[in-house]
Scaffold this active site. Structure first.
Site, short mmCIF file in Angstrom:
data_model
loop_
_atom_site.label_atom_id
_atom_site.label_comp_id
_atom_site.label_asym_id
_atom_site.label_seq_id
_atom_site.Cartn_x
_atom_site.Cartn_y
_atom_site.Cartn_z
N GLY A 155 -22.20 50.87 45.63
CA GLY A 155 -21.36 52.00 45.70
C GLY A 155 -21.97 53.39 45.58
O GLY A 155 -21.89 54.36 46.28
N GLU A 156 -23.31 53.45 44.80
CA GLU A 156 -24.06 54.75 44.55
C GLU A 156 -24.66 55.10 46.09
O GLU A 156 -25.32 54.24 46.71
CB GLU A 156 -25.12 54.34 43.54
CG GLU A 156 -24.66 54.11 42.24
CD GLU A 156 -24.48 52.68 41.93
OE1 GLU A 156 -24.48 52.30 40.87
OE2 GLU A 156 -24.21 51.78 42.96
#
Length: 398
Positions: A155-156
């Site tokens: 997700g980053e």
């Protein structure tokens, strides 16, 4: 035995001596045969023991590999460290990359998390992992299908940036001349991923047309336009078949809520019907989930926090209120979804989400935690930066 020692009476002295020698030699041979039998039995026993030992070692190795995989799925770095310490894996990027690429028994989310780390070894493993993919003569959608199936994107934003940069470099290396630069491949890859979401996410009402997709990608090929036929083919490929994204282990969302940022009972004001309902809220992974009961495995609703703001508000009916809203978009519906009583998943009907906490202290704590989780969509920031870089290159060349 006495019969064996008898000597015929008609034998000469010389013959008797010869017979005696033969009998002595026979005894020696029998003793030698017995000794060889004993040695052979001993050797067979040792071989059987070695086989058992080897089987035990193989069994132990298999158990250690299984344990290492489980450790990797829970904590990728500790899993790799365990396998290296037990001589099951060499601590070199190529060996680790091969282990991840095979992926036997590995959680693809854990693979993505490990590949996205910024340590020197992890970055080397990422490039070795990408180099194991063969993209020659594949169009960009086909290559992305293969790449995005081998792990789950984290997700980053920074992790995604490194991974997509490595992908773009590998694709351009395998297919020289298709794009002017890796920046072009990078930007178009993201455009395809976002197109996939827009075309196949039921919460997106206005589906982008092929003309819009072409228009969005003008000027990305080092200032020039990509061939329309190429873009149309990529669009048609995604429209006809969405990307297959690897699922996490497990059949429910329980793992998502294992270590939430915050959880607790709150009151939520309905969208169409303005009634207050008590719901169990969980804040994790930049989303706010709410459940009817704490024992429910799947949420009644999901509110993604990207691009939302939060503020404390007064409400004549309930104390300790705050609300989620879209800045500068008063009447726009918040992108969220909920599950109806009949099991259908439908789009939320809120321009704001108004929520009431039991105490002022809990209100302050919820606002603090949600503010920390709220983020601007990182994809657009990364794409904007990359497109700006392409524009600067074009100006420098002109």
């Amino acid at each position: 035995m006495e019969e064996c020692g008898l000597v015929p009476a008609d034998l000469t002295l010389e013959e008797r001596r010869e017979l005696e020698n033969i009998r002595c030699r026979k005894i020696e041979l029998l003793l030698e045969i017995q000794r060889l039998r004993d040695e052979l039995n001993e050797a067979m026993f040792e071989v059987e023991g070695l086989d058992l030992l080897e089987g035990s070692k193989t069994l132990q190795r298999t158990k250690h590999i299984g344990m290492g995989r489980k450790k990797f799925n829970m904590d990728p770095k500790k899993g790799i460290q365990f396998l290296v310490e037990n001589d099951l894996l060499k601590n070199i990027s190529e060996d680790i990359a091969q282990f991840l690429y095979k992926g036997e028994g590995l959680n693809k989310t854990a693979i993505g998390d490990y590949l996205g780390e910024r340590d020197d070894l992890n970055i080397k493993v990422l490039h070795a992992f990408v180099d194991l993919h063969e993209f020659t003569d594949l169009n960009l959608v086909q290559a992305l299908r293969q790449f995005l199936w081998s792990f789950r994107l984290p997700g980053e934003a920074q992790k995604i940036d490194r991974m997509m940069e490595a992908f773009a470099q590998r694709y351009c290396h395998c297919n020289p001349g298709v794009f002017q630069s890796t920046d072009t491949c990078y930007v178009l890859s993201f455009a395809i991923i976002m197109l996939n979401t827009s075309l196949h996410n039921p919460n997106v009402r206005e589906k982008p047309t092929v003309e819009r997709f072409i228009s969005m990608n003008r000027g990305i090929n080092d200032g020039g336009d990509l061939p329309e036929d190429l873009l149309r083919n990529l669009y048609d490929s995604i429209k006809s078949e969405p990307f297959k994204i690897p699922e996490d282990d497990g059949n429910d969302l329980t793992h998502t809520f294992f270590n939430p940022d915050r959880e607790g009972w709150l009151l939520k004001l309905g969208g169409r019907v303005k009634t207050w309902k008590r719901r169990w809220f969980i804040l994790t992974d930049n989303c706010l989930y709410y459940f009817e009961f704490t024992t429910d495995k799947e949420p009644r609703g999901i509110i993604p926090l990207e691009n939302l703001s939060i503020r404390e508000v007064e409400d004549p009916r309930k104390p300790n209120c705050f609300e989620l809203y879209i800045p500068n978009n008063r009447d726009q519906l918040i992108k969220a979804c909920k599950t109806e009583a009949d099991g259908r998943v439908v789009e939320g009907n809120h321009t704001v989400y108004r929520i009431s906490a039991p105490t002022p202290e809990e209100t302050a704590e919820w606002i603090k935690c949600i503010r920390a989780a709220v983020s601007i969509d990182p994809f657009y920031e990364m794409l904007a930066a990359r497109k700006k870089r392409i524009s600067i290159k074009k100006l420098e060349q002109s």
